[in-house]
Design an enzyme around this catalytic site. Structure first.
Site, PDB file in Angstrom:
ATOM      1  N   ARG A   1       5.467  11.093  -2.231  1.00  0.00           N
ATOM      2  CA  ARG A   1       5.073  10.729  -0.871  1.00  0.00           C
ATOM      3  C   ARG A   1       6.221  10.917   0.125  1.00  0.00           C
ATOM      4  NH1 ARG A   1       4.474   4.651   1.342  1.00  0.00           N
ATOM      5  NH2 ARG A   1       3.595   5.258   3.350  1.00  0.00           N
TER       6      ARG A   1
ATOM      7  N   GLU B   1      12.873  -8.866   2.715  1.00  0.00           N
ATOM      8  CA  GLU B   1      12.008  -7.723   3.043  1.00  0.00           C
ATOM      9  C   GLU B   1      12.830  -6.446   2.937  1.00  0.00           C
ATOM     10  OE1 GLU B   1      10.868  -8.072   7.162  1.00  0.00           O
ATOM     11  OE2 GLU B   1      10.108  -6.001   7.244  1.00  0.00           O
TER      12      GLU B   1
ATOM     13  N   PRO C   1       0.783  -1.231   0.000  1.00  0.00           N
ATOM     14  CA  PRO C   1       0.000   0.000   0.000  1.00  0.00           C
ATOM     15  C   PRO C   1       0.817   1.285   0.000  1.00  0.00           C
ATOM     16  CG  PRO C   1      -0.916  -1.561   1.573  1.00  0.00           C
ATOM     17  CD  PRO C   1       0.338  -2.182   1.026  1.00  0.00           C
ATOM     18  N   ASN C   2       0.357   2.209  -0.802  1.00  0.00           N
ATOM     19  CA  ASN C   2       0.881   3.584  -0.904  1.00  0.00           C
ATOM     20  C   ASN C   2       2.220   3.699  -1.632  1.00  0.00           C
ATOM     21  OD1 ASN C   2      -1.271   4.939   0.549  1.00  0.00           O
ATOM     22  ND2 ASN C   2      -0.493   3.894   2.360  1.00  0.00           N
TER      23      ASN C   2
ATOM     24  N   ARG D   1      12.095   5.165  13.492  1.00  0.00           N
ATOM     25  CA  ARG D   1      10.879   5.963  13.377  1.00  0.00           C
ATOM     26  C   ARG D   1       9.934   5.666  14.548  1.00  0.00           C
ATOM     27  NH1 ARG D   1       8.707   5.600   7.421  1.00  0.00           N
ATOM     28  NH2 ARG D   1       7.467   7.370   8.179  1.00  0.00           N
TER      29      ARG D   1
ATOM     30  N   ASN E   1       8.456  -5.109  -0.381  1.00  0.00           N
ATOM     31  CA  ASN E   1       8.283  -3.988   0.535  1.00  0.00           C
ATOM     32  C   ASN E   1       6.788  -3.957   0.837  1.00  0.00           C
ATOM     33  OD1 ASN E   1       7.938  -1.655   1.944  1.00  0.00           O
ATOM     34  ND2 ASN E   1       9.131  -0.361   0.551  1.00  0.00           N
TER      35      ASN E   1
ATOM     36  N   HIS F   1      12.870  -1.975   2.964  1.00  0.00           N
ATOM     37  CA  HIS F   1      12.199  -0.720   3.298  1.00  0.00           C
ATOM     38  C   HIS F   1      13.074   0.447   2.861  1.00  0.00           C
ATOM     39  CE1 HIS F   1       9.259  -2.870   5.644  1.00  0.00           C
ATOM     40  NE2 HIS F   1      10.241  -3.592   6.126  1.00  0.00           N
TER      41      HIS F   1
HETATM   42  C1  DQA Z   1       8.011   1.462   4.345  1.00  0.00           C
HETATM   43  C2  DQA Z   1       7.907   1.733   5.843  1.00  0.00           C
HETATM   44  C3  DQA Z   1       6.501   1.516   6.336  1.00  0.00           C
HETATM   45  O1  DQA Z   1       6.409   1.776   7.726  1.00  0.00           O
HETATM   46  C4  DQA Z   1       5.536   2.434   5.619  1.00  0.00           C
HETATM   47  O2  DQA Z   1       4.209   2.191   6.037  1.00  0.00           O
HETATM   48  C5  DQA Z   1       5.646   2.342   4.143  1.00  0.00           C
HETATM   49  C6  DQA Z   1       6.982   2.246   3.547  1.00  0.00           C
HETATM   50  C7  DQA Z   1       9.400   1.846   3.773  1.00  0.00           C
HETATM   51  O3  DQA Z   1       9.684   1.460   2.644  1.00  0.00           O
HETATM   52  O4  DQA Z   1      10.166   2.539   4.446  1.00  0.00           O
HETATM   53  O5  DQA Z   1       4.668   2.405   3.410  1.00  0.00           O
HETATM   54  O6  DQA Z   1       7.830   0.074   4.121  1.00  0.00           O
END
Ligand code: DQA
Length: 148
Positions: free
Chosen positions: A17, A97, A9-10, A106, A73, A99
């Site tokens: 973003r 995994e 998501p996102n 964070r 991710n 990020h």
């Molecule tokens: C993320 C970190 C997550 O906490 C966040 O919700 C994301 C992106 C990252 O790539 O740093 O959507 O996975």
């Protein structure tokens, strides 16, 4: 070798973003960089992004038989996606995994990854490089397992 590259998501909004956390690269440019790296490593990449956990699970179930590994991710699903955890466990494929941001630096809730016990490696905080190093580590792992 074939690798699924999954974004949750996102992550379709990358570029616009929260650049202070995620950098300015778009998902398309990250996928282009991965395609180049994949060619050098002899990997064919199957890209997928969804804002829906179920869509990601359907994709994993559909492609599992045809893939050697998963680079993912999961976005915020990292922190609460138990169905995603189970789908990754059921796939029985090596998973890396990644990020973009450093999830350990964070909010408290971001420090927890519910998929960490089903991945061979987590790479975090290196923006686009997290994906490139993740692909490298995954390809190397798959190769080493095939030799056995
Ligand atoms: C993320 C970190 C997550 O906490 C966040 O919700 C994301 C992106 C990252 O790539 O740093 O959507 O996975």
């Amino acid at each position: 070798m074939k690798i699924m590259v999954i974004n949750g998501p996102n992550l379709n909004m990358l570029g616009k973003r929260e650049p202070e956390h995620y950098g300015t690269d778009t998902l398309e440019s990250i996928e282009q960089a991965l395609t180049g790296k994949g060619k050098a490593l002899g990997c064919e990449l199957i890209f997928f992004q969804s804002n829906h956990e179920g869509g990601i699970i359907d994709f994993i179930q559909e492609k599992t038989g045809a893939a050697d590994g998963i680079l993912i991710n999961p976005g915020a699903l990292t922190h609460y996606g138990y169905s995603l955890h189970d789908a990754l466990a059921d796939a029985g494929l090596p998973v890396v995994e990644v990020h973009l941001s450093d999830i350990q630096a964070r909010e408290e809730w971001r420090k927890i990854s519910v998929i960490s016990d089903v991945v061979i490696k987590q790479i975090s905080g290196l923006k686009t490089k997290s994906y490139l190093l993740g692909l490298e580590a995954l390809a190397e792992y798959i190769r080493s397992q095939k030799k056995k």
